[in-house]
Design an enzyme around this catalytic site. Sequence first.
Site, short mmCIF file in Angstrom:
data_model
loop_
_atom_site.label_atom_id
_atom_site.label_comp_id
_atom_site.label_asym_id
_atom_site.label_seq_id
_atom_site.Cartn_x
_atom_site.Cartn_y
_atom_site.Cartn_z
N ASP A 14 0.87 -1.16 0.00
CA ASP A 14 0.00 0.00 0.00
C ASP A 14 0.91 1.22 0.00
OD1 ASP A 14 -2.30 1.65 0.32
OD2 ASP A 14 -2.02 1.63 2.49
N ASP A 16 -0.30 5.03 1.10
CA ASP A 16 -0.64 5.95 2.19
C ASP A 16 -0.67 5.22 3.52
OD1 ASP A 16 -1.26 8.54 0.76
OD2 ASP A 16 -2.57 7.15 -0.31
#
Length: 238
Positions: A14, A16
Amino acid sequence: MTGSGEAVQAVIFDLDGVLVDSEQVWDEERERLARELGGRWHPDAQRDMMGMSSTEWSRYMSGDLEVPLPPEEISAEVVKRVAEIYRRDLPLLPGAIEAVRRLADRWSLGLASSSNRPIIDLVLTLAGLARLFAVTISSEEVARGKPAPDVYLEVAARLDVDPRLAVAIEDSTNGLLAARAAGLGVVAIPNRSFPPAPDALEAADVVLESLHELTLASIEAAVSARGSAASATRTRHP
């Protein structure tokens, strides 16, 4: 090796909350825009939008938060503001560059992010990491954002790997649920500002405190746990 005798084939990050400490940046810019334009804001708005694709959160702001702009204009304006902040001072999390390089030496890397495409490309370029990712997908490029599995399944497909032999690195409720729904091994590095819900954290096979703990062994443990019937509970490393 995994518990089923098959090797890990890929790792999917991922963005963020995993590589960049960005949730507060997005939160502040969305709230600022909403207030500037006379929309409404509430304490749960950021948590509601975590993991949503840009299409989904801009519709949420236009509808639920009553920001008087079309969703596409809301998205473009927020992205513009976030990009300006990143160009001045990219908020990389401690150990991010080292963790990506460490895993890239062993496996193919993908990135499955809820950020808009321009933000993904900007972050990886500024961080000097773009060449290390074979595939990057924004959830705005698939049908559904997290917690649906779409973005993880798309990255795995483009990497040409079985999702069961890939490992996701996630921090949030929706991200953890998306990775689990896609069938990946799941390593959680919980977001300190917006901790995942307990039931979502239970979806992780390995739980770490920071990127400094993201080792080859923790990646292999995640897929091993997924392939072993004996691993009914998540493993904690180190």
